[in-house]
Each structure stands twice: as C-alpha cells, then as structure tokens.
Scaffold this motif. Structure first.
Motif, mmCIF file in Angstrom:
data_model
loop_
_atom_site.group_PDB
_atom_site.id
_atom_site.type_symbol
_atom_site.label_atom_id
_atom_site.label_comp_id
_atom_site.label_asym_id
_atom_site.label_seq_id
_atom_site.Cartn_x
_atom_site.Cartn_y
_atom_site.Cartn_z
ATOM 1 N N ALA A 1 0.828 -1.206 0.000
ATOM 2 C CA ALA A 1 0.000 0.000 0.000
ATOM 3 C C ALA A 1 0.858 1.250 0.000
ATOM 4 O O ALA A 1 1.937 1.280 0.585
ATOM 5 N N ALA A 2 0.348 2.293 -0.656
ATOM 6 C CA ALA A 2 1.023 3.590 -0.669
ATOM 7 C C ALA A 2 -0.024 4.691 -0.646
ATOM 8 O O ALA A 2 -1.072 4.576 -1.289
ATOM 9 N N LEU A 3 0.242 5.748 0.100
ATOM 10 C CA LEU A 3 -0.634 6.917 0.118
ATOM 11 C C LEU A 3 -0.159 7.866 -0.972
ATOM 12 O O LEU A 3 0.974 8.351 -0.938
ATOM 13 N N THR A 4 -1.028 8.140 -1.942
ATOM 14 C CA THR A 4 -0.634 8.988 -3.075
ATOM 15 C C THR A 4 -1.376 10.312 -3.135
ATOM 16 O O THR A 4 -0.900 11.250 -3.788
ATOM 17 N N ALA A 5 -2.537 10.401 -2.468
ATOM 18 C CA ALA A 5 -3.313 11.643 -2.552
ATOM 19 C C ALA A 5 -4.184 11.802 -1.311
ATOM 20 O O ALA A 5 -4.636 10.819 -0.725
ATOM 21 N N VAL A 6 -4.421 13.055 -0.925
ATOM 22 C CA VAL A 6 -5.296 13.372 0.192
ATOM 23 C C VAL A 6 -6.099 14.617 -0.156
ATOM 24 O O VAL A 6 -5.705 15.394 -1.045
ATOM 25 N N CYS A 7 -7.206 14.815 0.545
ATOM 26 C CA CYS A 7 -7.955 16.061 0.412
ATOM 27 C C CYS A 7 -8.613 16.387 1.740
ATOM 28 O O CYS A 7 -8.897 15.494 2.548
ATOM 29 N N ASP A 8 -8.841 17.666 1.959
ATOM 30 C CA ASP A 8 -9.503 18.114 3.178
ATOM 31 C C ASP A 8 -10.173 19.448 2.891
ATOM 32 O O ASP A 8 -9.670 20.257 2.096
ATOM 33 N N ALA A 9 -11.315 19.685 3.564
ATOM 34 C CA ALA A 9 -12.076 20.919 3.332
ATOM 35 C C ALA A 9 -11.408 22.136 3.935
ATOM 36 O O ALA A 9 -11.687 23.276 3.524
ATOM 37 N N SER A 10 -10.507 21.946 4.904
ATOM 38 C CA SER A 10 -9.867 23.061 5.600
ATOM 39 C C SER A 10 -8.589 23.510 4.878
ATOM 40 O O SER A 10 -7.677 22.699 4.655
ATOM 41 N N ALA A 11 -8.525 24.799 4.554
ATOM 42 C CA ALA A 11 -7.327 25.335 3.898
ATOM 43 C C ALA A 11 -6.107 25.211 4.802
ATOM 44 O O ALA A 11 -5.002 24.875 4.346
ATOM 45 N N ASP A 12 -6.289 25.491 6.090
ATOM 46 C CA ASP A 12 -5.170 25.363 7.030
ATOM 47 C C ASP A 12 -4.686 23.917 7.113
ATOM 48 O O ASP A 12 -3.478 23.665 7.196
ATOM 49 N N ARG A 13 -5.628 23.001 7.075
ATOM 50 C CA ARG A 13 -5.254 21.593 7.129
ATOM 51 C C ARG A 13 -4.470 21.189 5.884
ATOM 52 O O ARG A 13 -3.526 20.389 5.955
ATOM 53 N N ARG A 14 -4.860 21.734 4.751
ATOM 54 C CA ARG A 14 -4.159 21.400 3.503
ATOM 55 C C ARG A 14 -2.716 21.899 3.534
ATOM 56 O O ARG A 14 -1.799 21.231 3.032
ATOM 57 N N VAL A 15 -2.504 23.071 4.117
ATOM 58 C CA VAL A 15 -1.133 23.575 4.269
ATOM 59 C C VAL A 15 -0.321 22.623 5.125
ATOM 60 O O VAL A 15 0.823 22.269 4.789
ATOM 61 N N TRP A 16 -0.907 22.187 6.213
ATOM 62 C CA TRP A 16 -0.227 21.249 7.114
ATOM 63 C C TRP A 16 0.081 19.933 6.402
ATOM 64 O O TRP A 16 1.163 19.361 6.573
ATOM 65 N N LEU A 17 -0.878 19.453 5.612
ATOM 66 C CA LEU A 17 -0.681 18.196 4.899
ATOM 67 C C LEU A 17 0.476 18.282 3.891
ATOM 68 O O LEU A 17 1.271 17.351 3.770
ATOM 69 N N ARG A 18 0.560 19.407 3.197
ATOM 70 C CA ARG A 18 1.649 19.565 2.219
ATOM 71 C C ARG A 18 3.008 19.598 2.917
ATOM 72 O O ARG A 18 4.003 19.090 2.380
ATOM 73 N N GLU A 19 3.047 20.184 4.104
ATOM 74 C CA GLU A 19 4.314 20.229 4.847
ATOM 75 C C GLU A 19 4.683 18.865 5.406
ATOM 76 O O GLU A 19 5.849 18.468 5.381
ATOM 77 N N ARG A 20 3.694 18.142 5.895
ATOM 78 C CA ARG A 20 3.971 16.869 6.558
ATOM 79 C C ARG A 20 4.218 15.737 5.560
ATOM 80 O O ARG A 20 5.046 14.850 5.802
ATOM 81 N N TYR A 21 3.496 15.755 4.429
ATOM 82 C CA TYR A 21 3.615 14.676 3.446
ATOM 83 C C TYR A 21 3.986 15.258 2.077
ATOM 84 O O TYR A 21 3.165 15.314 1.157
ATOM 85 N N PRO A 22 5.203 15.729 1.909
ATOM 86 C CA PRO A 22 5.594 16.411 0.679
ATOM 87 C C PRO A 22 5.499 15.553 -0.587
ATOM 88 O O PRO A 22 5.370 16.086 -1.688
ATOM 89 N N SER A 23 5.536 14.233 -0.445
ATOM 90 C CA SER A 23 5.464 13.358 -1.620
ATOM 91 C C SER A 23 4.033 12.978 -1.991
ATOM 92 O O SER A 23 3.804 12.274 -2.977
ATOM 93 N N VAL A 24 3.055 13.442 -1.212
ATOM 94 C CA VAL A 24 1.651 13.117 -1.439
ATOM 95 C C VAL A 24 0.947 14.322 -2.044
ATOM 96 O O VAL A 24 1.121 15.456 -1.585
ATOM 97 N N THR A 25 0.136 14.097 -3.079
ATOM 98 C CA THR A 25 -0.600 15.191 -3.712
ATOM 99 C C THR A 25 -1.801 15.583 -2.861
ATOM 100 O O THR A 25 -2.577 14.719 -2.440
ATOM 101 N N VAL A 26 -1.939 16.869 -2.596
ATOM 102 C CA VAL A 26 -3.021 17.388 -1.760
ATOM 103 C C VAL A 26 -4.038 18.112 -2.632
ATOM 104 O O VAL A 26 -3.677 19.025 -3.388
ATOM 105 N N PHE A 27 -5.303 17.730 -2.526
ATOM 106 C CA PHE A 27 -6.373 18.327 -3.313
ATOM 107 C C PHE A 27 -7.313 19.140 -2.430
ATOM 108 O O PHE A 27 -7.469 18.866 -1.239
#
Length: 372
Positions: free
Chosen positions: A30-56
């Motif tokens: 298994a591999a995590l390749t993409a994530v999404c969240d309704a919160s803009a602040d959460r999306r910023v955090w996700l991009r910082e924490r998982y730089p290899s994962v695409t955030v939508f």
C-alpha cells in the motif's frame, strides 16, 4: 500488481492516523498517493507533513485525478455514503470509517452503489481484529456455547467531559453528528454484538436520555432491551457521563456462558446442555456440572492497521474481507431502531422502517443548533 494507491478523503483525527500508518510503510502493498480536506489550514499542514503526497482541495478533484486505486473515507458521518457513492461511480475501491452513515436508508443506497460498481467495499471495524472477539465469535459459531439465550453488554467507559463537547460546535448535535453515544462512541460494540453472535434483534425497546449529563442535544445515556428471533433476549447499556465505567460483554447459551471483561475471556462450559440436564434431573436445587475456562492472553489486536492490511490484501490477492462495508448497515440499523423507539416511546421491529426513522431524524436536524 504494484502497490495499491490510496487516496484519503478527510484528514481530521482519524484520517491523519490512517495517513501516518500508510506513510510509515506498515501496510504491505500500500502507498498513500493523494489526500484532500475541506480546511485550507489543514491542507497547508498536509503539504508540509507529506511532501510526496498530492493534496487536493476537493473530493471530486482527488477522485478524478487518476492517482488512486482506492479511497479511505474519513469525513463527517453524514458524508460517508455520499463520498463512497462518488468513488464507486468512478470505479474506485472504498474503505469507509465507522459509522457507515447516520441512517440505514442512506447507507442502503451506498451498499447498492457498491454492488453495482463491482469494486471492493470495506468498513473500519477495527475491533473485529481483536482476538478476544474473534474467539467469542468462533466459540458461538462452532456450537460450543449452544443456542444463545441471553446477551448483555454494559459499555459505560466512554466518559466525556463537557469540554470535549465544547471543542466543536458540530459535536453532539443532530445536524453535526446525527446522534450521540450510539453513533459516535458505540458503533464498534453494536457491530460486535451482532457479529459475534450471528443474531440481529427482531424488535427493540430503548430508553435514551438526551443531554442528561451534559449540555448537548443528543443521547448520552441509553438502556435498551432486545428480543431475538429464536426467543433469546438482550440488554445494551451505555453512557458518556459515568466514571469509572464498565466494559463487560456476556453471552449465555444452553451450554454455558462467555464473559469478556478487562481484556480477558472466560468461558463457563456445561458438561451437558441445560435442557438435557433439566429433562433428566430429579434432584431439587441440583445444577449441571460446569468447568471454568480462563483463556490466556490471546495476543494484541492490530486494530486499524489490521483492517488496512486486510483490505489491501483483498485488492491484491482476493483475501476475504473481515469487515465488508455492506455489513455497516447492521449495527447502524440497531442504533437507528434504538433512537426511533425512544423518540416514539414504543417497540420498534426489525427490519427497520427506514423512512420512519429518516422522518424523525430530519425533524431534529431542522431545529438543531448545529445547523450550518
């Protein structure tokens, strides 16, 4: 086949936990390749924490990206069916968080979409991975306990202070969560109750107290009595307003009794079935011979990671699902019936009148302080 590419819809407390598990390498194949969240602040955090994962920004963008084979739905309760249906329509496999949804009627539409898609469908019933409950299920299914006569679950160690409910305006509201302890804390026990025994109640009489211990809209204390098709009876008691709490599950059959408490399983096994003993006995106050069997530590439960691994194995090599998503409607139907019984102050038969429940729930959503 290469690794299953997972997309994660919703990255709150539960979603973040799944993201950490997938990115840690703990799930084979298994591999995590993409994530999404309704919160803009959460999306910023996700991009910082998982730089290899695409955030939508949106669920639709993730589903249409072509970057995922399967999705994990970890959005609010009301959105589980909607998000799952959208994924099935795009030919994706779906693993949803519990509960399956808020109402059995909406969940039934999700189940139908899953069947029409031909994709695999799972639910995060991680307690089915617990060796204790697997052993209970095995002993009942194998006939060791005999015919079930009574079930009793006291699960009152869900203590939640007012500060917990005050941490979000959506918490413990009909519009925000669709229910209280039955929908938020107890879905695992309601699932295990029917999964371990193989029995669904035929009718339910429940007494729910709404905002009894806390300033909330929804139920925080429940006592329910159920009857089963074979004549057995059961009681389910739960609350979030009691401490210290209890978690004790009993199942009595005509060949003994099982008790799960404090992480241990005890089996009182009768030498012969109670009806057989009673038919031949002529001694007042006599009883069947019994043995007390205390099971040793059955080992740790792999919990959420176990469900993720099982779902991945199902996609890669056809392993049977331990927690099929279609079964999420079973425990939910029980909690819906408890709500409906309490609201109408009457017995409720199963299968559930899903339209009646939906009508009563919508009345409460329309006046909920959690609207919007």
């Amino acid at each position: 086949m290469s690794d299953i590419r997972y997309g994660l819809i919703g990255c709150g407390n539960m979603g973040s936990g799944h993201a950490n598990t997938l990115t840690s390498g703990a799930i084979r194949g298994a591999a995590l390749t993409a994530v999404c969240d309704a919160s803009a602040d959460r999306r910023v955090w996700l991009r910082e924490r998982y730089p290899s994962v695409t955030v939508f920004d949106t669920t639709e963008a993730l589903l249409d990206s072509g970057l995922v084979d399967a999705v994990i739905v970890a959005t609010p309760h009301f959105d589980h069916p909607k998000d799952a249906i959208a994924a099935f329509r795009r030919g994706l496999h779906v693993l949803i968080e519990k509960p399956a949804g808020v109402s059995a009627g909406r969940v039934r539409l999700m189940n139908e979409a899953a069947a029409a898609s031909g994709r695999r469908f799972g639910i995060m019933y991680n307690q089915r991975m617990n060796p204790l409950y697997q052993k209970v299920r095995d002993l009942i299914a194998s006939g060791e306990l005999g015919e079930i006569r009574r079930t009793n679950w006291i699960i009152t160690d869900w203590y939640r202070p007012q500060a917990y409910y005050d941490s979000g305006s959506w918490r413990a509201t009909w519009a925000g969560e669709g229910g209280g302890v039955l929908l938020n804390q107890c879905p695992h026990q309601l699932d295990l109750w029917q999964w371990t025994t193989g029995l669904m109640p035929s009718r339910i009489r429940a007494f729910c107290h709404f905002g009894k211990h806390r300033d909330i809209e929804v139920e925080d204390e429940v006592t329910a009595y159920v009857e089963y098709p074979n004549g057995a009876t059961g009681v389910f008691i739960t609350t979030t307003g009691e401490t210290p709490g209890t978690n004790r599950y009993e199942v009595t059959g005509d060949r003994g009794k099982l008790v799960v408490e404090n992480g241990r399983l005890t089996f009182w096994r009768l030498r012969e079935s109670e009806p057989e003993f009673n038919a031949r006995n002529t001694v007042p106050f006599d009883r069947p011979e019994e043995w007390k069997i205390e099971f040793p530590n059955l080992g740790p439960s792999p919990e959420h990671a176990g469900i993720l691994q099982n779902f991945t194995d199902a996609l890669l090599n056809g392993a049977p699902l331990l927690a099929p998503g279609e079964e999420g409607i079973l425990g939910l139907s029980i909690s819906n019936a408890m709500h409906l019984s309490a609201w109408r102050e009457e017995w409720v038969d199963l299968p559930l009148d899903e339209a009646a429940f939906e009508t009563e729930l919508q009345r409460r959503i329309d006046t909920s302080r959690g609207r919007g």
